[in-house]
Write a protein that holds these residues in place. Structure first.
Motif, PDB file in Angstrom:
ATOM      1  N   ALA A  86      59.696  90.112  17.672  1.00  0.00           N
ATOM      2  CA  ALA A  86      60.972  90.531  17.653  1.00  0.00           C
ATOM      3  C   ALA A  86      61.398  91.642  16.607  1.00  0.00           C
ATOM      4  O   ALA A  86      62.128  92.497  16.815  1.00  0.00           O
ATOM      5  N   ASN A  87      60.572  91.842  15.427  1.00  0.00           N
ATOM      6  CA  ASN A  87      60.485  92.973  14.712  1.00  0.00           C
ATOM      7  C   ASN A  87      60.033  94.241  15.261  1.00  0.00           C
ATOM      8  O   ASN A  87      60.772  95.120  15.165  1.00  0.00           O
ATOM      9  N   ALA A  88      59.011  94.223  16.134  1.00  0.00           N
ATOM     10  CA  ALA A  88      58.569  95.334  16.788  1.00  0.00           C
ATOM     11  C   ALA A  88      59.575  95.869  17.871  1.00  0.00           C
ATOM     12  O   ALA A  88      59.986  97.028  17.977  1.00  0.00           O
ATOM     13  N   LEU A 176      77.135  94.803   9.853  1.00  0.00           N
ATOM     14  CA  LEU A 176      75.779  94.136   9.630  1.00  0.00           C
ATOM     15  C   LEU A 176      75.523  93.106  10.756  1.00  0.00           C
ATOM     16  O   LEU A 176      76.519  91.967  10.676  1.00  0.00           O
ATOM     17  N   THR A 177      74.604  93.027  11.558  1.00  0.00           N
ATOM     18  CA  THR A 177      74.594  92.050  12.409  1.00  0.00           C
ATOM     19  C   THR A 177      73.839  90.813  12.319  1.00  0.00           C
ATOM     20  O   THR A 177      73.746  89.886  13.043  1.00  0.00           O
ATOM     21  N   LYS A 178      73.033  90.645  11.116  1.00  0.00           N
ATOM     22  CA  LYS A 178      72.451  89.695  10.942  1.00  0.00           C
ATOM     23  C   LYS A 178      72.709  89.429   9.231  1.00  0.00           C
ATOM     24  O   LYS A 178      72.509  90.340   8.420  1.00  0.00           O
ATOM     25  N   ALA A 201      65.062  81.210  12.177  1.00  0.00           N
ATOM     26  CA  ALA A 201      65.726  81.494  13.246  1.00  0.00           C
ATOM     27  C   ALA A 201      66.231  82.864  13.423  1.00  0.00           C
ATOM     28  O   ALA A 201      66.380  83.486  14.033  1.00  0.00           O
ATOM     29  N   SER A 202      66.468  83.442  12.186  1.00  0.00           N
ATOM     30  CA  SER A 202      66.956  84.744  12.105  1.00  0.00           C
ATOM     31  C   SER A 202      65.797  85.844  12.403  1.00  0.00           C
ATOM     32  O   SER A 202      66.242  86.805  13.125  1.00  0.00           O
ATOM     33  N   MET A 203      64.687  85.595  12.174  1.00  0.00           N
ATOM     34  CA  MET A 203      63.785  86.589  12.157  1.00  0.00           C
ATOM     35  C   MET A 203      63.222  86.646  13.397  1.00  0.00           C
ATOM     36  O   MET A 203      63.024  87.710  14.017  1.00  0.00           O
ATOM     37  N   THR A 204      63.447  85.269  14.482  1.00  0.00           N
ATOM     38  CA  THR A 204      63.082  85.493  15.795  1.00  0.00           C
ATOM     39  C   THR A 204      63.986  85.664  16.685  1.00  0.00           C
ATOM     40  O   THR A 204      63.978  85.940  17.834  1.00  0.00           O
ATOM     41  N   SER A 302      62.285  91.669  10.436  1.00  0.00           N
ATOM     42  CA  SER A 302      62.961  91.609  11.478  1.00  0.00           C
ATOM     43  C   SER A 302      64.704  91.349  11.280  1.00  0.00           C
ATOM     44  O   SER A 302      65.225  90.076  11.621  1.00  0.00           O
ATOM     45  N   GLY A 303      65.070  92.042  10.348  1.00  0.00           N
ATOM     46  CA  GLY A 303      66.537  91.955  10.149  1.00  0.00           C
ATOM     47  C   GLY A 303      67.267  92.577  11.316  1.00  0.00           C
ATOM     48  O   GLY A 303      66.968  92.714  12.357  1.00  0.00           O
ATOM     49  N   GLY A 304      68.639  92.511  10.931  1.00  0.00           N
ATOM     50  CA  GLY A 304      69.625  92.921  11.986  1.00  0.00           C
ATOM     51  C   GLY A 304      70.008  94.518  11.978  1.00  0.00           C
ATOM     52  O   GLY A 304      69.367  95.273  11.320  1.00  0.00           O
TER      53      GLY A 304
END
Length: 329
Positions: A86-88, A176-178, A201-204, A302-304
């Motif tokens: 998800a981060n990439a 900011l979305t997350k 949950a946030s990071m994925t 894997s932030g927003g």
């Protein structure tokens, strides 16, 4: 598979997630002489440290390229794979693009950790790629004393509808979305073994919907919030755009449990380096504490998306202004 396994992956890494990035100031010094790779079709290069490289191949088609990998951020190999994928993929979404193919990048201590764990990491990455509609096909592996995983991702976008970190203008809201604070929870997880489902949950969660909604709202300037923290990525956006910003501390949402982790002192070295780097560019209002600054500098994984513009349904945390620097109230 979010429970803590007997064999703790995070114990095999000196850092975790995007908190193991080379500090921003050191990295910029290292690549300073490598900028200026320009041409009529190089739309985004290395000069402003944006999220992905962008090259135009047709008038209505640009190709995006990025790579991201890191050491274990959680002990569950499957969740680590999901988070890293998800981060990439986020780098492509942060540019307004759509990922079309990814390849794995793996470093694995094959004589130390079972290969079955590596299979679980790769399965997690594949599942997130499938969720994103992005095939994950092959990759590259090395025998490495420290486990590492991530992806190189290729995406596509309309060259006339990119999200860039140098396209911000004064007088726009900051969205900011997350929520932030996963770095604090990841550090607490590494030290205690506690599992924080809200952080996972946030990071994925993919940034695909947020990116589409930003484009639909007419936004042109954005970046994602990862290892350099909210303050670091906001500073980079402002610097690239030639503007300043006002940030409202009370408006910045926190992941459940993050402020408790902050109060407990679970602050990573990467977060402290982020704050040291950006501090000369900050103007801090009364009532803003050192803990507030550490929270805002928390190294995210894997932030927003941080958007210069209003995207309906997401919190506005400040606004851009003429001038330079970041004022925190």
């Amino acid at each position: 598979m979010t429970g803590t396994p007997t064999l703790r992956l995070t114990s095999f890494a000196h850092g975790g997630g995007c908190a193991c990035k080379i500090p921003a100031g050191e990295l910029e010094d290292a690549v300073r002489g490598l900028v200026g790779q320009t041409g009529p079709d190089v739309l985004v290069g290395v000069d402003d440290g944006d999220d992905a490289a962008v090259v135009r191949v047709h008038d209505d088609l640009a190709v995006l390229s990025t790579a991201d990998f890191f050491t274990p951020v959680v002990d569950s190999p499957y969740d680590w794979g999901r988070i890293a994928a998800a981060n990439a993929l986020s780098d492509v979404y942060a540019m307004g693009g759509r990922p079309v193919v990814a390849i794995n990048q793996v470093g694995w201590p094959r004589g130390v950790l079972p290969m079955e764990l590596m299979t679980e990491v790769l399965r997690g990455g594949l599942d997130v790629g499938t969720q994103a509609g992005c095939p994950v096909i092959g990759g590259h592996t090395i025998d490495d004393p420290e486990p590492k995983y991530g992806m190189a991702v290729t995406g596509v976008a309309d060259p006339n509808r990119l999200l860039r970190n140098d396209a911000g203008v004064a007088g726009m809201p900051l969205t900011l979305t997350k929520p932030i604070g996963v770095g604090l929870l990841n550090n607490r997880h590494k030290q205690t073994g506690e599992v924080f489902e809200a952080a996972i949950a946030s990071m994925t969660a993919l940034n695909d919907v947020a990116a589409r909604e930003a484009l639909a709202a007419g936004v042109t300037a954005a970046t994602d919030v990862t290892g350099f923290g909210l303050l670091g990525h906001l500073h980079k956006l402002c610097r690239a755009s030639g503007i300043g910003a006002v940030l409202e501390r009370s408006a910045v949402p926190a992941v459940d449990g993050a402020l408790d982790a902050l109060a407990g002192g679970y602050v990573s070295g990467g977060t402290r380096r982020n704050l040291d780097w950006v501090r000369p560019h900050l103007s801090v209002g009364p009532g803003v504490t050192e803990d507030d600054l550490l929270f805002l500098a928390d190294a995210q994984t894997s932030g927003g998306l941080l958007v210069a513009g209003e995207v309906p349904g997401y919190p506005v945390i400040g606004h851009t202004v003429a001038g330079s620097g970041i004022r925190i109230s």
